[in-house]
Design a protein around this motif. Structure first.
Motif, PDB file in Angstrom:
ATOM      1  N   LYS A 215      79.816   5.097 -24.757  1.00  0.00           N
ATOM      2  CA  LYS A 215      78.645   5.064 -24.291  1.00  0.00           C
ATOM      3  C   LYS A 215      78.449   6.341 -22.936  1.00  0.00           C
ATOM      4  O   LYS A 215      77.534   6.858 -22.388  1.00  0.00           O
ATOM      5  CB  LYS A 215      78.584   4.072 -23.758  1.00  0.00           C
ATOM      6  N   THR A 216      79.803   6.261 -22.003  1.00  0.00           N
ATOM      7  CA  THR A 216      79.700   6.859 -21.154  1.00  0.00           C
ATOM      8  C   THR A 216      80.412   8.451 -20.898  1.00  0.00           C
ATOM      9  O   THR A 216      80.541   9.215 -20.351  1.00  0.00           O
ATOM     10  CB  THR A 216      80.679   6.718 -19.800  1.00  0.00           C
ATOM     11  N   PHE A 217      81.074   8.542 -22.338  1.00  0.00           N
ATOM     12  CA  PHE A 217      81.325   9.728 -22.968  1.00  0.00           C
ATOM     13  C   PHE A 217      83.053  10.066 -21.846  1.00  0.00           C
ATOM     14  O   PHE A 217      83.616  11.496 -21.567  1.00  0.00           O
ATOM     15  CB  PHE A 217      81.247  11.259 -22.955  1.00  0.00           C
ATOM     16  N   ASN A 218      83.534   8.890 -20.917  1.00  0.00           N
ATOM     17  CA  ASN A 218      84.014   9.342 -20.007  1.00  0.00           C
ATOM     18  C   ASN A 218      85.309   8.657 -20.874  1.00  0.00           C
ATOM     19  O   ASN A 218      86.178   7.469 -20.498  1.00  0.00           O
ATOM     20  CB  ASN A 218      83.733   8.848 -18.460  1.00  0.00           C
TER      21      ASN A 218
END
Lengths: 268, 294
Positions: A215-218
């Motif tokens: 979701k956060t691509f982190n």
């Protein structure tokens, strides 16, 4: 929303208690820690059941492999070979596929297609095989003198096993068995990525970590949190097994026992 | 593939099977076995190299370097390898893109992380969005190899570190007595002798590496697990010339057998290497060999 509220909502989310919807935007650190921690319930559940049952099954399996009777020895050898020679990941996929087929003909197998039973069964069989090999090695290296002393005292049959062979086997196998327990807990992270479906987003720690990473691509927040939880779990396992190991060795001269080194104990 | 395969619905029995097993998709499936072997053959030496560097660093007298080596091994061991795989694939990809972004677009003013997005300029994308499909696939595979090497390098570092310490002190002292420098002692005495001590650990590691290869599937590579899931699923007559039920169990049984064979063959090879390396060593196995010859 305060962190306390988040904990109330999500601490038991992985077993279906609390807020139904997962956070979708503006993920706070608190939400990530709480949900990933909540997922650890599954990892601990899988690990505990598999280790507790696997311990006894592995004792039996090791004795079977060590036995003179061909009808016991060969099947045990084959069982250990199959489960140690193939990846757990494939075993999970295969078991799930088999359970799905069986379910169509026999409704009895329906619960086996869900992770709580099916995956636990596979983990149990897997750890039984690995532990049995460790125990078998220990059985082979029990000091000859111990057995001769037992014979000299006229200890035979059941007492010979429960009072002489089994304690020595455990004592010798304990450091390797500690490693096996640690790696079994690590292996529980595979469950929800290997065919077994996640119902209602009730997954394990890695499931939630990858949810946040997607979701956060982190990846730099959820995975270190996951790592922290697992290192904590590893330390708890080492402590508990260390205490048991101390208990098993209590009759020996204490100077001879080296304290397990953390770095070396995490070895596979 | 065969000439009689033009209308599969008329076929039966073995002819049907021979056509079914030679479809284009099945060729992709067979090729993916090669992917697994290639991954193993590339990863093993690279991981060994990483491990060697890690072990040498951990042995270093320079404290930060030795701490770095030790932390590397400790962290990778304390955490499930699957978590590392999933982390490194995204993290490495973002690290590469970030570095290229810094080099290629120095006058880009917006931040790279915008909320839930990771934005780099178009020239820094890896691989470029204009590149052909095979570049994307190769890049994905290369990332997987690097990830495997980093994780297994840490395991190898621990094994090699132990092996370096297992070489008898007397050997090194003798070298010093002959006036060899630290570097010479390391390369000429320590390194050639450490392998026999490292071999049990390394063979164990190879087995773990073999058994970790199905995780390629999670890294987005079209490997054997991907194809087994794809081909084993229920196929209806509407979408496939070869309709069949749910054959997942059969395909995964095939994979199970493949891995069992791979591990048995490896075990046999390692037994042979052990015998080779024990030759002339000051160990029990080497001594036994020496006596057998006499």
């Amino acid at each position: 929303m305060s962190c306390l509220q988040t904990i109330q909502d999500y601490a038991l989310r992985s077993i279906g208690i609390g807020e139904r919807l997962l956070p979708r935007t503006d993920f706070t650190l608190c939400e990530q820690v709480t949900l990933i921690g909540s997922g650890m319930i599954w990892n601990i559940y899988f690990g505990l059941i598999a280790i507790a049952l696997g311990f006894f099954a592995a004792t039996g399996m090791a004795l079977a492999k060590n036995s003179q009777n061909k009808w016991l020895q060969k099947p045990a050898e084959f069982f250990i070979y199959v489960f140690r020679g193939s990846p757990l990941f494939i075993q999970m996929f295969f078991a799930y596929a088999v359970f799905v087929v069986l379910k169509q003909n026999m409704p009895f197998f329906a619960p086996f297609t869900s992770a709580w039973l099916g995956a636990t069964l596979v983990l149990f069989l897997n750890t039984t095989a690995y532990t049995a090999e460790i125990f078998y090695g220990a059985l082979q290296s029990i000091p000859k003198g111990d057995l001769e002393a037992a014979d000299a005292y006229g200890i035979t049959g059941r007492p010979r096993f429960t009072r002489i062979v089994w304690p020595s086997m455990l004592r010798l196998a304990w450091p390797a068995y500690t490693n096996e327990a640690i790696f079994l807990f690590h292996a529980t992270a595979l469950v929800f990525f290997s065919g077994f479906p996640v119902w209602g987003q009730r997954g394990d720690a890695l499931y939630y970590a990858s949810y946040f990473a997607d979701k956060t691509f982190n990846p730099f927040v959820p995975y270190p949190i996951l790592a922290g939880f697992f290192i904590l779990l590893t330390l708890v396992v080492i402590t508990i097994f260390g205490q048991i190991g101390k208990h098993l060795n209590r009759h020996l001269p204490q100077a001879a026992i080296r304290r397990p080194n953390f770095l070396r104990t995490i070895m596979r | 593939m065969f000439s009689y395969c033009t209308d599969p619905s008329t076929l039966e029995g073995l002819t049907w099977l021979s056509c079914y097993l030679t479809t284009g998709k099945h060729m992709g499936f067979y090729l993916s076995f090669v992917t697994v072997i290639v991954l193993l053959l590339i990863t093993a030496p690279v991981a060994l190299l990483f491990g060697f560097a890690g072990a040498s660093a951990a042995r270093s007298r320079f404290l930060p370097l030795s701490l770095l080596g030790k932390t590397y091994t400790a962290i990778v061991r304390g955490v499930p390898d699957i978590a590392f795989f999933m982390f490194f694939v995204i993290a490495l990809d973002q690290a590469f893109e970030y570095l290229r972004h810094k080099v290629k677009c120095p006058d880009w003013s917006e931040p790279v992380r915008q909320g839930n997005d990771f934005v780099v300029c178009a020239q820094a994308k890896l691989p470029l969005s204009t590149s052909p499909q095979w570049v994307h696939e190769t890049y994905g595979f290369a990332l997987a190899v690097l990830t495997f090497s980093i994780v297994f390098g840490a395991f190898a570092a621990n094994v090699l570190y132990g092996a370096m310490r297992a070489v008898p002190r007397a050997q090194l002292e003798t070298a010093e007595a002959y006036g060899m420098s630290t570097r010479q002692t390391f390369w000429r005495i320590l390194v050639p002798q450490m392998w026999i001590y490292a071999l049990p650990g390394l063979s164990n590691l190879w087995m773990i590496l073999v058994k970790a290869t199905p995780l390629l599937f999670l890294l987005g590579v079209e490997d054997i697990v991907y194809w087994a899931r794809e081909l084993g699923g229920t196929k209806t007559a509407r979408f496939s010339d070869y309709p069949h039920g749910n054959w997942h169990a059969i395909y995964f049984f095939g994979l199970l057998v493949f891995y069992l064979m791979l591990t048995s063959v490896s075990e046999r090879i390692f037994k042979r290497i052990t015998r080779r390396l024990s030759h002339g060593q000051a160990t029990a196995a080497g001594e036994a060999q020496r006596k057998a010859v006499q």
